[in-house]
Scaffold this motif. Structure first.
Motif, PDB file in Angstrom:
ATOM      1  N   ALA A  79       2.466   4.081 -14.278  1.00  0.00           N
ATOM      2  CA  ALA A  79       1.697   3.292 -15.233  1.00  0.00           C
ATOM      3  C   ALA A  79       0.242   3.109 -14.799  1.00  0.00           C
ATOM      4  O   ALA A  79      -0.677   3.188 -15.622  1.00  0.00           O
ATOM      5  N   LYS A  80       0.037   2.884 -13.509  1.00  0.00           N
ATOM      6  CA  LYS A  80      -1.311   2.578 -13.026  1.00  0.00           C
ATOM      7  C   LYS A  80      -2.127   3.816 -12.681  1.00  0.00           C
ATOM      8  O   LYS A  80      -3.329   3.853 -12.886  1.00  0.00           O
ATOM      9  N   TYR A  81      -1.472   4.859 -12.169  1.00  0.00           N
ATOM     10  CA  TYR A  81      -2.192   6.020 -11.652  1.00  0.00           C
ATOM     11  C   TYR A  81      -1.853   7.331 -12.365  1.00  0.00           C
ATOM     12  O   TYR A  81      -2.332   8.394 -11.969  1.00  0.00           O
ATOM     13  N   LYS A  82      -1.001   7.263 -13.390  1.00  0.00           N
ATOM     14  CA  LYS A  82      -0.683   8.426 -14.234  1.00  0.00           C
ATOM     15  C   LYS A  82      -0.026   9.588 -13.492  1.00  0.00           C
ATOM     16  O   LYS A  82      -0.197  10.738 -13.855  1.00  0.00           O
TER      17      LYS A  82
ATOM     18  N   THR B 251      -5.302   5.733  -0.943  1.00  0.00           N
ATOM     19  CA  THR B 251      -4.317   4.670  -0.832  1.00  0.00           C
ATOM     20  C   THR B 251      -4.226   3.927  -2.156  1.00  0.00           C
ATOM     21  O   THR B 251      -5.242   3.506  -2.702  1.00  0.00           O
ATOM     22  N   LEU B 252      -3.009   3.777  -2.671  1.00  0.00           N
ATOM     23  CA  LEU B 252      -2.755   3.029  -3.900  1.00  0.00           C
ATOM     24  C   LEU B 252      -2.388   1.609  -3.505  1.00  0.00           C
ATOM     25  O   LEU B 252      -1.704   1.391  -2.507  1.00  0.00           O
TER      26      LEU B 252
ATOM     27  N   TYR C 254       0.832  -1.201   0.000  1.00  0.00           N
ATOM     28  CA  TYR C 254       0.000   0.000   0.000  1.00  0.00           C
ATOM     29  C   TYR C 254       0.867   1.252   0.000  1.00  0.00           C
ATOM     30  O   TYR C 254       1.853   1.340   0.722  1.00  0.00           O
ATOM     31  N   VAL C 255       0.469   2.222  -0.818  1.00  0.00           N
ATOM     32  CA  VAL C 255       1.143   3.521  -0.894  1.00  0.00           C
ATOM     33  C   VAL C 255       0.087   4.584  -0.619  1.00  0.00           C
ATOM     34  O   VAL C 255      -0.914   4.675  -1.334  1.00  0.00           O
TER      35      VAL C 255
END
Length: 66
Positions: free
Chosen positions: A34-37, A13-14, A4-5
């Motif tokens: 890549a996932k969250y731009k 939370t990512l 988790y980030v």
């Protein structure tokens, strides 16, 4: 298990697979991009206590919370 980030700027939370924990911090930053731009150059990753994470170290080398 998951990695988790927490995003301080918006309180979200990512979530990533734990396989990124054995990769470098730079590889984690690329996964975030890549996932969250969010561009790598706009990311500052810190662990509990405010220590900045070095791009060439493995994520798992840091003592982080759960």
């Amino acid at each position: 298990m998951k990695l988790y980030v927490f995003q301080v700027n918006n309180g979200s939370t990512l979530t990533f697979d734990t396989d990124l924990a054995v990769q470098t911090v730079l590889e984690l930053k690329h996964a975030i991009q890549a996932k969250y731009k969010t561009a790598v150059q706009h990311q500052v990753l810190v662990v509990n206590g405010g220590e900045c994470m070095a791009a060439d170290r493995r994520v798992c080398s840091y003592s982080a919370g759960t």
